[in-house]
Design a protein around this motif. Sequence first.
Motif, PDB file in Angstrom:
ATOM      1  N   ARG A 141      -6.371  77.046  17.032  1.00  0.00           N
ATOM      2  CA  ARG A 141      -7.565  76.220  17.232  1.00  0.00           C
ATOM      3  C   ARG A 141      -7.901  76.060  18.711  1.00  0.00           C
ATOM      4  O   ARG A 141      -8.867  75.376  19.030  1.00  0.00           O
ATOM      5  CB  ARG A 141      -7.326  74.829  16.633  1.00  0.00           C
ATOM      6  N   ARG A 179     -15.515  65.562  -0.079  1.00  0.00           N
ATOM      7  CA  ARG A 179     -14.070  65.687  -0.303  1.00  0.00           C
ATOM      8  C   ARG A 179     -13.382  64.348  -0.075  1.00  0.00           C
ATOM      9  O   ARG A 179     -12.427  64.009  -0.762  1.00  0.00           O
ATOM     10  CB  ARG A 179     -13.483  66.751   0.631  1.00  0.00           C
ATOM     11  N   LEU A 214      -7.737  67.156  18.133  1.00  0.00           N
ATOM     12  CA  LEU A 214      -6.697  68.149  17.876  1.00  0.00           C
ATOM     13  C   LEU A 214      -5.340  67.589  18.287  1.00  0.00           C
ATOM     14  O   LEU A 214      -5.230  66.848  19.276  1.00  0.00           O
ATOM     15  CB  LEU A 214      -6.974  69.436  18.669  1.00  0.00           C
ATOM     16  N   VAL A 215      -4.314  67.984  17.547  1.00  0.00           N
ATOM     17  CA  VAL A 215      -2.934  67.640  17.881  1.00  0.00           C
ATOM     18  C   VAL A 215      -2.539  68.535  19.080  1.00  0.00           C
ATOM     19  O   VAL A 215      -3.022  69.677  19.169  1.00  0.00           O
ATOM     20  CB  VAL A 215      -2.058  67.907  16.622  1.00  0.00           C
ATOM     21  N   GLU A 227     -24.341  70.980   6.091  1.00  0.00           N
ATOM     22  CA  GLU A 227     -23.528  71.339   4.928  1.00  0.00           C
ATOM     23  C   GLU A 227     -22.051  70.948   5.160  1.00  0.00           C
ATOM     24  O   GLU A 227     -21.384  70.443   4.257  1.00  0.00           O
ATOM     25  CB  GLU A 227     -23.670  72.850   4.659  1.00  0.00           C
ATOM     26  N   GLN A 233      -3.363  78.335  21.907  1.00  0.00           N
ATOM     27  CA  GLN A 233      -2.671  78.613  20.631  1.00  0.00           C
ATOM     28  C   GLN A 233      -2.816  80.092  20.272  1.00  0.00           C
ATOM     29  O   GLN A 233      -1.869  80.707  19.759  1.00  0.00           O
ATOM     30  CB  GLN A 233      -3.244  77.745  19.505  1.00  0.00           C
TER      31      GLN A 233
HETATM   32  P1  B4P Z   1      -7.390  71.132   8.474  1.00  0.00           P
HETATM   33  O1  B4P Z   1      -6.434  70.704   7.462  1.00  0.00           O
HETATM   34  O2  B4P Z   1      -7.269  72.524   9.019  1.00  0.00           O
HETATM   35  O3  B4P Z   1      -8.758  70.874   7.756  1.00  0.00           O
HETATM   36  P2  B4P Z   1     -10.270  71.199   7.865  1.00  0.00           P
HETATM   37  O4  B4P Z   1     -10.571  72.123   9.009  1.00  0.00           O
HETATM   38  O5  B4P Z   1     -10.911  69.863   7.865  1.00  0.00           O
HETATM   39  O6  B4P Z   1     -10.727  71.822   6.507  1.00  0.00           O
HETATM   40  P3  B4P Z   1     -10.939  73.190   5.782  1.00  0.00           P
HETATM   41  O7  B4P Z   1     -11.936  74.055   6.533  1.00  0.00           O
HETATM   42  O8  B4P Z   1      -9.642  73.826   5.431  1.00  0.00           O
HETATM   43  O9  B4P Z   1     -11.570  72.618   4.448  1.00  0.00           O
HETATM   44  P4  B4P Z   1     -12.273  73.380   3.293  1.00  0.00           P
HETATM   45  O10 B4P Z   1     -13.419  74.003   3.988  1.00  0.00           O
HETATM   46  O11 B4P Z   1     -11.429  74.250   2.480  1.00  0.00           O
HETATM   47  O12 B4P Z   1      -7.363  70.149   9.765  1.00  0.00           O
HETATM   48  C1  B4P Z   1      -7.280  68.751   9.701  1.00  0.00           C
HETATM   49  C2  B4P Z   1      -6.878  68.158  11.061  1.00  0.00           C
HETATM   50  O13 B4P Z   1      -5.516  68.558  11.406  1.00  0.00           O
HETATM   51  C3  B4P Z   1      -7.691  68.590  12.286  1.00  0.00           C
HETATM   52  O14 B4P Z   1      -8.857  67.802  12.462  1.00  0.00           O
HETATM   53  C4  B4P Z   1      -6.657  68.382  13.450  1.00  0.00           C
HETATM   54  O15 B4P Z   1      -6.592  67.030  13.853  1.00  0.00           O
HETATM   55  C5  B4P Z   1      -5.330  68.745  12.828  1.00  0.00           C
HETATM   56  N1  B4P Z   1      -4.964  70.161  13.062  1.00  0.00           N
HETATM   57  C6  B4P Z   1      -4.816  71.124  12.099  1.00  0.00           C
HETATM   58  N2  B4P Z   1      -4.487  72.305  12.666  1.00  0.00           N
HETATM   59  C7  B4P Z   1      -4.428  72.091  14.020  1.00  0.00           C
HETATM   60  C8  B4P Z   1      -4.158  72.948  15.134  1.00  0.00           C
HETATM   61  N3  B4P Z   1      -3.914  74.247  14.976  1.00  0.00           N
HETATM   62  N4  B4P Z   1      -4.187  72.404  16.385  1.00  0.00           N
HETATM   63  C9  B4P Z   1      -4.433  71.107  16.575  1.00  0.00           C
HETATM   64  N5  B4P Z   1      -4.714  70.241  15.551  1.00  0.00           N
HETATM   65  C10 B4P Z   1      -4.705  70.725  14.283  1.00  0.00           C
HETATM   66  O16 B4P Z   1     -12.823  72.291   2.346  1.00  0.00           O
HETATM   67  C11 B4P Z   1     -13.824  71.359   2.632  1.00  0.00           C
HETATM   68  C12 B4P Z   1     -14.554  70.937   1.371  1.00  0.00           C
HETATM   69  O17 B4P Z   1     -15.602  71.874   1.121  1.00  0.00           O
HETATM   70  C13 B4P Z   1     -13.707  70.897   0.110  1.00  0.00           C
HETATM   71  O18 B4P Z   1     -14.003  69.723  -0.598  1.00  0.00           O
HETATM   72  C14 B4P Z   1     -14.144  72.115  -0.682  1.00  0.00           C
HETATM   73  O19 B4P Z   1     -14.080  71.923  -2.077  1.00  0.00           O
HETATM   74  C15 B4P Z   1     -15.586  72.276  -0.243  1.00  0.00           C
HETATM   75  N6  B4P Z   1     -16.042  73.653  -0.301  1.00  0.00           N
HETATM   76  C16 B4P Z   1     -15.333  74.748   0.095  1.00  0.00           C
HETATM   77  N7  B4P Z   1     -16.071  75.869  -0.087  1.00  0.00           N
HETATM   78  C17 B4P Z   1     -17.276  75.454  -0.601  1.00  0.00           C
HETATM   79  C18 B4P Z   1     -18.480  76.133  -0.994  1.00  0.00           C
HETATM   80  N8  B4P Z   1     -18.616  77.467  -0.916  1.00  0.00           N
HETATM   81  N9  B4P Z   1     -19.522  75.397  -1.448  1.00  0.00           N
HETATM   82  C19 B4P Z   1     -19.417  74.051  -1.542  1.00  0.00           C
HETATM   83  N10 B4P Z   1     -18.300  73.354  -1.190  1.00  0.00           N
HETATM   84  C20 B4P Z   1     -17.250  74.047  -0.729  1.00  0.00           C
END
Ligand code: B4P
Length: 193
Positions: free
Chosen positions: A89, A128, A59-60, A120, A93
Amino acid sequence: MFNLILFGPPGSGKGTQSEKLISKYGLKHLSTGDLLRSEIAGQTPLGLAAKSFMDKGQLVPDEVVIEMISSALDNNPQAYGFLFDGFPRTTAQAEALDKLLSQKGTSIAVVLALQVGQNELVKRLLNRGLTSGRSDDTKEDVILARLIEYEKKTAAVADHYKKYDKVVYVKGEGSIDEIFDDLSSAIDKRSRA
Ligand code: B4P
């Protein structure tokens, strides 16, 4: 104002469902992941500092993301409501967000928590990673580090909002449209309450 948090582990569908929910409910989408990636793309000092954490699946630091959200709230005074995606997160926060919203005379109406099994999650993120260009999605060890960070620091955010009876769990496996319908029903119930 109607403010909601879309909560869940990395890969649970927060980004995917946010796009659909903001268009249905007219909310302003605030994704800290997207904000951080745009700072990285712009090669700003904040982006360069954040990248070193994100590349390791960590995490940032809280103060960086809290400041980003605080500015985003100030920059959108006309918003009907906000959808927070990937924020808060950590408990720190969450406490900071509650304070910022209360200063604006508003609060979180509901926390929608997506539930998806670990296998999953890993499968979706690796999948992705094939097309997203996101380096944190291509390496399995970084994905596992993100899931560990989630358990260690982020899962407690749900406990914070449970104290105020704001958490609704929604099954995050199934078709994107089915999950969207379940999220919409939960919002409709809360906005009528
Ligand atoms: P985020 O950008 O928030 O990303 P994420 O949690 O990895 O993904 P998200 O949950 O949004 O993805 P999605 O399921 O839509 O964070 C990235 C990084 O940024 C963190 O690791 C951290 O370092 C930093 N960060 C961000 N916010 C922070 C905070 N508040 N504090 C500190 N650090 C922070 O998508 C995933 C995939 O699943 C996609 O390919 C999608 O197509 C697929 N998918 C979605 N729904 C589906 C379904 N029903 N069935 C099948 N596939 C599906």
